[in-house]
Design a protein around this motif. Structure first.
Motif, mmCIF file in Angstrom:
data_model
loop_
_atom_site.group_PDB
_atom_site.id
_atom_site.type_symbol
_atom_site.label_atom_id
_atom_site.label_comp_id
_atom_site.label_asym_id
_atom_site.label_seq_id
_atom_site.Cartn_x
_atom_site.Cartn_y
_atom_site.Cartn_z
ATOM 1 N N PHE A 1 0.811 -1.222 0.000
ATOM 2 C CA PHE A 1 0.000 0.000 0.000
ATOM 3 C C PHE A 1 0.847 1.277 0.000
ATOM 4 C CE2 PHE A 1 -3.015 -3.138 1.624
ATOM 5 C CZ PHE A 1 -4.124 -2.850 0.860
ATOM 6 N N HIS A 2 2.155 1.146 -0.067
ATOM 7 C CA HIS A 2 2.997 2.338 -0.024
ATOM 8 C C HIS A 2 2.823 3.213 -1.262
ATOM 9 C CE1 HIS A 2 5.853 0.523 3.235
ATOM 10 N NE2 HIS A 2 4.614 0.688 3.659
ATOM 11 N N ASP A 3 2.551 2.590 -2.385
ATOM 12 C CA ASP A 3 2.219 3.344 -3.598
ATOM 13 C C ASP A 3 0.703 3.280 -3.773
ATOM 14 O OD1 ASP A 3 4.879 3.963 -4.317
ATOM 15 O OD2 ASP A 3 5.116 1.971 -5.210
ATOM 16 N N LYS A 4 0.134 4.380 -4.207
ATOM 17 C CA LYS A 4 -1.323 4.401 -4.394
ATOM 18 C C LYS A 4 -1.691 3.748 -5.728
ATOM 19 C CE LYS A 4 -2.147 8.036 -1.176
ATOM 20 N NZ LYS A 4 -3.163 8.922 -0.702
ATOM 21 N N LYS B 1 -10.746 5.283 -0.832
ATOM 22 C CA LYS B 1 -10.357 6.515 -1.524
ATOM 23 C C LYS B 1 -8.939 6.927 -1.130
ATOM 24 C CE LYS B 1 -11.669 11.166 -2.750
ATOM 25 N NZ LYS B 1 -11.694 12.424 -2.061
ATOM 26 N N SER B 2 -8.556 6.654 0.123
ATOM 27 C CA SER B 2 -7.234 7.058 0.609
ATOM 28 C C SER B 2 -6.085 6.321 -0.093
ATOM 29 C CB SER B 2 -7.134 6.847 2.126
ATOM 30 O OG SER B 2 -6.948 5.479 2.452
ATOM 31 N N VAL B 3 -6.371 5.184 -0.720
ATOM 32 C CA VAL B 3 -5.316 4.436 -1.417
ATOM 33 C C VAL B 3 -5.330 4.678 -2.921
ATOM 34 C CG1 VAL B 3 -5.232 2.671 0.390
ATOM 35 C CG2 VAL B 3 -6.632 2.265 -1.649
ATOM 36 N N LEU B 4 -6.216 5.559 -3.381
ATOM 37 C CA LEU B 4 -6.305 5.907 -4.803
ATOM 38 C C LEU B 4 -5.407 7.095 -5.132
ATOM 39 C CD1 LEU B 4 -10.030 5.998 -6.042
ATOM 40 C CD2 LEU B 4 -8.138 4.715 -7.047
ATOM 41 N N LYS B 5 -4.739 7.010 -6.263
ATOM 42 C CA LYS B 5 -3.998 8.162 -6.765
ATOM 43 C C LYS B 5 -4.972 9.277 -7.106
ATOM 44 C CE LYS B 5 -0.312 5.524 -9.002
ATOM 45 N NZ LYS B 5 0.268 5.106 -10.296
ATOM 46 N N VAL B 6 -4.501 10.509 -7.124
ATOM 47 C CA VAL B 6 -5.303 11.619 -7.624
ATOM 48 C C VAL B 6 -5.626 11.311 -9.088
ATOM 49 C CG1 VAL B 6 -5.312 14.072 -8.205
ATOM 50 C CG2 VAL B 6 -4.340 13.310 -6.029
#
Length: 194
Positions: free
Chosen positions: A100-103, A127-132
């Protein structure tokens, strides 16, 4: 620790409706998202019916499910770009687990959100693990209202997406499944992380 879904794992993929549901969800997914080279989180992946369809199209997938028996079934499929986690999604798991370190570019949740004890809180975590600019897509049984013990209503899903400040929100019912209980509509919701 045993999970209530463990007992279903061994026979899960034998049920033809599992494959039909996954195929229909995948067909809708590729209408919405270009999967080429994406990083994906398959939340509540089960035995990986949808994971297996997505795998050839993407860079990699992290597949998470709290049922260790479901994860064992997925692991037997030997999908080279799929890493599995047998656990519940939580802030602690997100912080401690290197996967989970990278989204992610895309998070999918197929027939899982309607079973969550707290759908809205879990949506915040997802949502917190999704990239913008990343996309979240879910499929669940469509409930007429929020009193149903199975499924989610369009109103509740739309409200949860809006509360979590997703943009480009779409809530539809793209397909119907036949079951022993008759025809059941499937809700599909998607939104982008602004």
């Amino acid at each position: 620790m045993s999970n209530e879904w463990d007992e279903y794992a061994e026979g899960w993929d034998i049920d033809p409706s599992v494959e039909v549901y996954a195929n229909k969800a995948f067909a809708e997914l590729v209408k919405k998202v270009n999967l080429d080279a994406l990083t994906v989180l398959d939340f509540g992946c089960g035995t990986g019916a949808l994971t297996q369809l997505i795998s050839p199209e993407v860079k990699n997938i992290v597949a998470i499910d709290p049922s260790s028996e479901m994860i064992k079934c997925l692991d037997k499929k030997s999908l080279k770009n799929v890493a599995t986690i047998s656990d519940y999604l939580s802030e602690g798991i997100i912080k401690k687990h290197s996967r989970f370190h990278d989204k992610f570019d895309l998070v999918v949740a197929s027939s899982v959100c309607g079973f969550l004890p707290s759908y809205e809180e879990t949506l915040t975590l997802l949502k917190s693990v999704l990239k913008v600019g990343g996309t979240f897509i879910q499929w669940d049984w469509l409930a007429e209202d929020d009193s149903s013990s199975m499924g989610l209503s369009e109103a509740r899903v739309r409200q949860a997406f809006e509360s979590n400040q997703f943009i480009d929100i779409q809530v539809t019912s793209p397909f119907i499944m036949e079951s022993s209980k008759g025809k059941m509509s499937v809700l599909m919701a998607c939104g982008k992380n602004a």
